[in-house]
Design an enzyme around this catalytic site. Structure first.
Site, PDB file in Angstrom:
ATOM      1  N   GLN A 136      -7.040  40.125  55.245  1.00 52.60           N
ATOM      2  CA  GLN A 136      -7.605  38.961  55.957  1.00 52.60           C
ATOM      3  C   GLN A 136      -8.458  38.099  55.020  1.00 52.60           C
ATOM      4  O   GLN A 136      -9.349  37.378  55.468  1.00 52.60           O
ATOM      5  CB  GLN A 136      -8.429  39.404  57.162  1.00 52.60           C
ATOM      6  N   SER A 137      -8.188  38.147  53.727  1.00 50.53           N
ATOM      7  CA  SER A 137      -8.990  37.379  52.770  1.00 50.53           C
ATOM      8  C   SER A 137      -8.821  35.874  52.966  1.00 50.53           C
ATOM      9  O   SER A 137      -7.700  35.343  52.914  1.00 50.53           O
ATOM     10  CB  SER A 137      -8.559  37.757  51.349  1.00 50.53           C
ATOM     11  N   ASN A 138      -9.955  35.205  53.166  1.00 49.69           N
ATOM     12  CA  ASN A 138      -9.939  33.732  53.225  1.00 49.69           C
ATOM     13  C   ASN A 138      -9.699  33.165  51.836  1.00 49.69           C
ATOM     14  O   ASN A 138      -9.070  32.132  51.674  1.00 49.69           O
ATOM     15  CB  ASN A 138     -11.285  33.213  53.739  1.00 49.69           C
ATOM     16  N   CYS A 167      -7.863  34.466  49.507  1.00 46.49           N
ATOM     17  CA  CYS A 167      -6.425  34.526  49.196  1.00 46.49           C
ATOM     18  C   CYS A 167      -5.679  33.378  49.871  1.00 46.49           C
ATOM     19  O   CYS A 167      -4.849  32.711  49.246  1.00 46.49           O
ATOM     20  CB  CYS A 167      -5.845  35.876  49.625  1.00 46.49           C
TER      21      CYS A 167
END
Ligand SMILES: Cc1ncc(COP(=O)(O)O)c(C=O)c1O
Length: 332
Positions: free
Chosen positions: A75-77, A79
């Site tokens: 759920q990396s923003n 990325c």
């Protein structure tokens, strides 16, 4: 080198608004409260990483990279914003996610799919090792890779927040605001480091308070201090006196991404007073830190405060039972 001389690509909507939030301010009983809307940086639903990527992508283009590599949680923003930045610069991207493969695609991963980035799960391997392994496969095909560290937090990325801090200082001056404190969520430290230097260069006296979303205060303080030293050297500015870095880690709760009662209250109070949607993993913890410190008296209610909204809202649409609890009522 001066900041203006550092190459950057213009991929963010800047300046972002500095919004006075009177209803929220009254609810918290504060003298003055503003939200710096870096959730509105534009690219692929915005967020803080777009500022960092303006500098990182310029460097990648100068190095004639073909494929941008970065890493984070599924759920990396960071990325998601990196995948979008690569697209708008005409490049490909590869994301390395920690842990075992997830089949249920939600939140940020939906956007990663839409951006048609490639992702790999690191499985048993360390994420950095996996990144090196997959990079080699691309390099073997004659492609030039450009690695971006966790959260885009090297000195080059942090320059985005030096610029952001200067921008905020200018807006404060224009709006006649002299904040005592600037609050932000802090993880890999680049946002906080840049903000400390930028607001200082812009002439603000405010203390920048980082609320940890995962790491210990000591670890993050060290990262921020190291970045400050590197920023000072690269931008040829004196950072003496900026070493009083303030990070609190007591609002993390059970861990990264795990909701606390106060973080769920923070989400709801922002939405229900101002219609401002913060995110469950970062800004809700950051705002919970502000609320908690007002409650326990460490922040005087007579203070003037700026809260930096760093984005991250796609996680609201992933695993609500994991990241936040819609059913928790806020206290009146
Ligand atoms: C929404 C959001 N806020 C804050 C942060 C923390 O920023 P930094 O990693 O620069 O400390 C992140 C990092 O991923 C983020 O996605």
């Amino acid at each position: 080198m001066r900041l203006k001389e550092v190459p950057k690509v213009n991929i963010a909507f800047l300046p972002t608004p500095l919004q006075k939030v009177e209803r929220l301010c009254n609810k918290l009983g504060l003298k003055e409260l503003f939200i710096k809307r870096d959730d509105q940086t534009g690219l692929a639903l915005g967020g803080n990483k777009v500022r960092k990527l303006e500098y990182l992508m310029a460097d990648a283009l100068n190095q004639e990279a073909d494929v941008i590599f970065t890493l984070g949680g599924p759920q990396s923003n960071h990325c998601r914003q990196t995948a979008a930045a690569a697209r708008v610069c005409g490049l490909e991207s590869v994301l390395i996610f920690g842990g075992q493969e997830i089949k249920d695609i939600q939140g940020n991963m939906v956007l990663d799919k839409l951006l048609n980035t490639k992702w790999h799960f690191s499985g048993e391997l360390d994420r950095e090792e996996k990144l090196k392994e997959v990079s080699k496969e691309y390099e073997a095909q004659g492609l030039r890779t450009y690695p971006i560290p966790l959260g885009g937090s090297n000195a080059l990325g942090a320059m985005g927040y030096v610029e952001g801090g200067i921008e905020l200082a200018r807006q404060c001056q224009e709006q006649g605001v002299d904040p005592d404190y600037i609050f932000c969520a802090t993880g890999s430290g680049g946002t906080q480091a840049g903000l400390i230097l930028g607001t200082h260069l812009g002439g603000l006296r405010a203390k920048v308070i980082g609320i940890s979303v995962s790491g210990t205060a000591d670890d993050i303080t060290e990262k921020v201090n190291n970045l400050l030293v590197e920023l000072g050297a690269r931008l040829d500015v004196d950072i003496k006196g900026l070493h009083n870095v303030i990070v609190y880690d007591e609002f993390v709760g059970e861990g990264y991404g795990r909701p606390t009662e106060l973080s769920t209250q923070a989400l709801k109070v922002c939405a229900q007073t101002e219609g401002i949607i913060i995110d469950p993993v970062y800004t809700a913890k950051g705002f919970a830190g502000l609320m908690g410190m007002i409650e326990d008296g460490r922040i005087d209610k007579e203070s003037s405060i700026v809260f930096l909204h760093t984005g991250g809202m796609p996680a609201l649409f992933a695993d609500t039972d994991l990241y936040w609890k819609p059913e928790v009522e806020i206290s009146k």
